[in-house]
Design a protein around this motif. Structure first.
Motif, PDB file in Angstrom:
ATOM      1  N   LEU A  38      -5.137   0.975  -1.550  1.00  0.00           N
ATOM      2  CA  LEU A  38      -5.535  -0.073  -0.770  1.00  0.00           C
ATOM      3  C   LEU A  38      -4.770  -1.116  -1.225  1.00  0.00           C
ATOM      4  CD1 LEU A  38      -7.774  -0.983   1.338  1.00  0.00           C
ATOM      5  CD2 LEU A  38      -9.222  -1.389  -0.744  1.00  0.00           C
ATOM      6  N   LEU A  90      -6.408  -5.834   4.925  1.00  0.00           N
ATOM      7  CA  LEU A  90      -6.431  -4.695   4.083  1.00  0.00           C
ATOM      8  C   LEU A  90      -5.552  -3.732   4.734  1.00  0.00           C
ATOM      9  CD1 LEU A  90     -10.084  -4.695   3.279  1.00  0.00           C
ATOM     10  CD2 LEU A  90      -8.513  -5.589   1.780  1.00  0.00           C
ATOM     11  N   PHE A 103     -13.209  -2.157   7.198  1.00  0.00           N
ATOM     12  CA  PHE A 103     -12.659  -1.083   6.542  1.00  0.00           C
ATOM     13  C   PHE A 103     -13.795   0.040   6.315  1.00  0.00           C
ATOM     14  CE2 PHE A 103     -12.089   0.625   2.220  1.00  0.00           C
ATOM     15  CZ  PHE A 103     -11.023   1.583   2.321  1.00  0.00           C
ATOM     16  N   ALA A 136       0.841  -1.094  -0.033  1.00  0.00           N
ATOM     17  CA  ALA A 136      -0.110   0.026   0.148  1.00  0.00           C
ATOM     18  C   ALA A 136       0.825   1.389   0.014  1.00  0.00           C
ATOM     19  CB  ALA A 136      -1.075   0.199   1.132  1.00  0.00           C
ATOM     20  N   ILE A 145      -4.981   0.647   3.992  1.00  0.00           N
ATOM     21  CA  ILE A 145      -5.227   1.900   3.245  1.00  0.00           C
ATOM     22  C   ILE A 145      -4.113   2.535   3.576  1.00  0.00           C
ATOM     23  CG2 ILE A 145      -6.993   2.730   4.971  1.00  0.00           C
ATOM     24  CD1 ILE A 145      -7.229   3.307   1.356  1.00  0.00           C
TER      25      ILE A 145
END
Ligand code: IMP
Length: 201
Positions: free
Chosen positions: A71, A128, A194, A59, A130
């Motif tokens: 992301l 994940l 998220f 990321a 970001i």
């Protein structure tokens, strides 16, 4: 957690299966996704041995290179009796000189576990990350537990989907429609966190 206010982000991945799933998941929020592959960005080496570590590498690299929020998804398939392998090395187990071969990777797993007792427990995990061009990031994680099936079944999905059934389900992840997988998958679970924290939904 920092809110994502931008309506165009970069997906820090060259994996077309992930791009499709993540673009579908972000579409209802009016967020457009361009993949790092489509921008011609390189893939940084994933040198960490955790999902979080590798998600951060991808990321931050894409956010700095594109000057947009990026992301990343670092995910994998973990087999209980193999102490969690292939795990962060899920993609590596499929590498061949001619590209990735997941039939081969699934057979590799099966060869190691075929004499082990049933149920042969496994899970998919997803992290994940970001990241913003200014260096800040936020992490969301999810997983889905289930069992290995053999032989692999189904042509939908990607990667290890044909050899996995979610607990309580008869069909493999490659036999269910993508929209159904989006409701129950490890990626959906990480994604829900998220969207809750970074999109305020
Ligand atoms: P990476 O996160 O790009 O390092 O690779 C993750 C690998 O895990 C993928 O290439 C797939 O092999 C596997 N994987 C992750 N998520 C899924 C999924 O939803 N279905 C099937 N395989 C997956």
């Amino acid at each position: 957690m920092r809110k994502l206010t931008e309506k165009h982000i970069i997906l820090a991945s060259h994996n077309k299966g992930k791009l499709k799933e993540i673009a579908d998941l972000l579409n209802p929020f009016g967020i457009k996704v361009t993949s790092a592959g489509d921008l011609g960005l390189n893939e940084p080496d994933e040198t960490e041995n955790t999902y979080v570590g590798n998600a951060r590498i991808k990321a931050h690299y894409a956010a700095k290179s594109s000057n947009k929020p990026a992301l990343s998804d670092d995910s994998g398939f973990s087999v209980e009796i193999l102490d969690g392998a292939p795990g962060v090395y899920s993609a590596d187990w499929a590498e061949t000189p001619n590209g990735r071969d997941f039939s081969m990777a699934m057979s590799k797993i099966w060869n190691k576990i075929q004499h082990s007792p049933i149920p042969r427990k496994a899970k998919f995990c997803c992290t994940l990350c970001i990241a913003w061009p200014d260096g800040q990031d936020e992490i969301s994680e999810g997983s889905v537990a289930g069992e290995i099936v053999w032989p692999p079944r189904g042509t939908l999905g990607f990667g290890y989907d044909p050899m996995f059934t979610d607990d309580g389900m008869a069909q493999t992840f490659a036999e269910i429609e993508p929209r159904e997988k989006h409701l129950i998958s490890h990626r959906a679970s990480a994604f829900n966190k998220f969207t809750k924290y970074c999109l305020g939904s």
